[in-house]
Motif scaffolding. Structure first.
Motif, PDB file in Angstrom:
ATOM      1  N   ARG A 131       3.566   2.970  -9.212  1.00 10.12           N
ATOM      2  CA  ARG A 131       2.100   3.002  -9.127  1.00 10.12           C
ATOM      3  C   ARG A 131       1.684   3.354  -7.702  1.00 10.12           C
ATOM      4  O   ARG A 131       1.778   2.524  -6.798  1.00 10.12           O
ATOM      5  CB  ARG A 131       1.526   1.645  -9.528  1.00 10.12           C
ATOM      6  N   MET A 132       1.235   4.592  -7.522  1.00 12.31           N
ATOM      7  CA  MET A 132       0.803   5.025  -6.192  1.00 12.31           C
ATOM      8  C   MET A 132      -0.589   4.479  -5.890  1.00 12.31           C
ATOM      9  O   MET A 132      -1.444   4.423  -6.762  1.00 12.31           O
ATOM     10  CB  MET A 132       0.786   6.544  -6.096  1.00 12.31           C
ATOM     11  N   ARG A 133      -0.791   4.099  -4.647  1.00  8.58           N
ATOM     12  CA  ARG A 133      -2.100   3.606  -4.223  1.00  8.58           C
ATOM     13  C   ARG A 133      -3.000   4.795  -3.866  1.00  8.58           C
ATOM     14  O   ARG A 133      -2.537   5.935  -3.767  1.00  8.58           O
ATOM     15  CB  ARG A 133      -1.960   2.657  -3.044  1.00  8.58           C
ATOM     16  N   GLY A 134      -4.241   4.528  -3.663  1.00 11.10           N
ATOM     17  CA  GLY A 134      -5.191   5.585  -3.310  1.00 11.10           C
ATOM     18  C   GLY A 134      -5.222   5.839  -1.818  1.00 11.10           C
ATOM     19  O   GLY A 134      -6.237   5.599  -1.165  1.00 11.10           O
ATOM     20  N   PHE A 135      -4.122   6.341  -1.268  1.00 13.83           N
ATOM     21  CA  PHE A 135      -4.023   6.558   0.176  1.00 13.83           C
ATOM     22  C   PHE A 135      -4.941   7.706   0.625  1.00 13.83           C
ATOM     23  O   PHE A 135      -5.308   8.581  -0.155  1.00 13.83           O
ATOM     24  CB  PHE A 135      -2.576   6.836   0.590  1.00 13.83           C
ATOM     25  N   SER A 136      -5.284   7.693   1.906  1.00 16.20           N
ATOM     26  CA  SER A 136      -6.206   8.686   2.466  1.00 16.20           C
ATOM     27  C   SER A 136      -5.483   9.989   2.786  1.00 16.20           C
ATOM     28  O   SER A 136      -4.250  10.022   2.916  1.00 16.20           O
ATOM     29  CB  SER A 136      -6.833   8.141   3.753  1.00 16.20           C
ATOM     30  N   GLY A 164       7.953   6.033   2.805  1.00 15.05           N
ATOM     31  CA  GLY A 164       7.421   6.271   1.463  1.00 15.05           C
ATOM     32  C   GLY A 164       7.014   4.997   0.754  1.00 15.05           C
ATOM     33  O   GLY A 164       6.208   5.040  -0.192  1.00 15.05           O
ATOM     34  N   SER A 165       7.531   3.862   1.184  1.00 15.83           N
ATOM     35  CA  SER A 165       7.139   2.594   0.562  1.00 15.83           C
ATOM     36  C   SER A 165       5.635   2.359   0.704  1.00 15.83           C
ATOM     37  O   SER A 165       5.020   1.701  -0.135  1.00 15.83           O
ATOM     38  CB  SER A 165       7.918   1.429   1.187  1.00 15.83           C
ATOM     39  N   GLN A 166       5.035   2.937   1.741  1.00 16.12           N
ATOM     40  CA  GLN A 166       3.600   2.744   1.969  1.00 16.12           C
ATOM     41  C   GLN A 166       2.722   3.559   1.016  1.00 16.12           C
ATOM     42  O   GLN A 166       1.506   3.379   0.986  1.00 16.12           O
ATOM     43  CB  GLN A 166       3.232   3.108   3.405  1.00 16.12           C
ATOM     44  N   LEU A 167       3.322   4.448   0.244  1.00 20.04           N
ATOM     45  CA  LEU A 167       2.560   5.237  -0.722  1.00 20.04           C
ATOM     46  C   LEU A 167       2.192   4.425  -1.961  1.00 20.04           C
ATOM     47  O   LEU A 167       1.340   4.840  -2.739  1.00 20.04           O
ATOM     48  CB  LEU A 167       3.367   6.460  -1.172  1.00 20.04           C
ATOM     49  N   PHE A 168       2.842   3.271  -2.143  1.00 13.67           N
ATOM     50  CA  PHE A 168       2.745   2.564  -3.416  1.00 13.67           C
ATOM     51  C   PHE A 168       1.996   1.247  -3.324  1.00 13.67           C
ATOM     52  O   PHE A 168       2.035   0.549  -2.317  1.00 13.67           O
ATOM     53  CB  PHE A 168       4.153   2.316  -3.972  1.00 13.67           C
TER      54      PHE A 168
END
Length: 198
Positions: A131-136, A164-168
């Motif tokens: 589940r990817m977060r809504g990153f800017s 890449g862990s920060q994408l989720f």
């Protein structure tokens, strides 16, 4: 650990690191297979089945040349929006893909196959839901700049063990499956085969 020889038929650094971390003795022989031909003959809607089929083809390719060894083939596929996603050829393509997957869910399917004497003796697949977060856009640009062309080696254009862990926002499934190998079932088969101690 045993008298059995074990070969990893993959050039993946992540798979190599997983086996090394688990204390598995192995050598590497990259399988020379036409992945595009395998994909062309497979139903693109069956991403999990394709991961297993690619793993089987790789294991067999190496096993036919070294029949006495146990050979592990592995592959990973990514299913998103009803289709199959391949590795991005450029960073621009990776950026477009990550932007499209932003705020969405996709599945990673990690397939593995163990062969000996030119025959597959075991194969399996495991799936993780990402589940990817809504990153800017700013974060996406910084991420691509930091990770660089190494991202092109990953089907999802990310490495969960890195930035890449920060994408989720969440991941459902096994960490090793995300990295590209259903490690627990593979270790169980290697014990059954006598490659590892029970």
């Amino acid at each position: 650990m045993s008298g059995e020889r074990f070969i990893l038929a993959s050039k993946s650094a992540a798979r190599r690191a997983m086996l090394e971390g688990a204390g598995v003795p192995f050598s590497i022989q990259v399988a020379d297979v036409d992945e595009d031909a395998v994909k062309a003959g497979h139903d693109p809607a069956d991403a999990a089945g394709l991961a297993v089929e690619l793993a089987r083809v790789k294991a067999l390719a190496v096993s036919r040349h070294d029949p006495e060894a146990w050979v592990l083939g592995a592959d990973q596929t990514l299913a998103f929006a009803g289709g199959l996603v391949s590795k991005a050829p450029t960073l621009d393509a990776a950026r477009a893909r990550l932007a499209a997957m932003r705020g969405q869910v996709h599945q990673l399917h990690s397939g593995a196959a163990l062969a000996r004497n030119g025959q597959v003796v075991w194969s399996g697949v495991d799936t993780a839901t990402m589940r990817m977060r809504g990153f800017s856009d700013g974060f996406l640009d910084a991420y691509l700049a930091a990770e660089g062309e190494g991202l092109l080696a990953s089907v999802g254009s990310y490495r969960l063990e890195g930035m890449g862990s920060q994408l989720f926002g969440a991941v459902e499934g096994d960490y090793f499956t995300v990295l590209g190998l259903p490690l627990w079932p593979v270790l169980a088969e290697l014990r059954r085969a006598g490659v590892l101690a029970t």
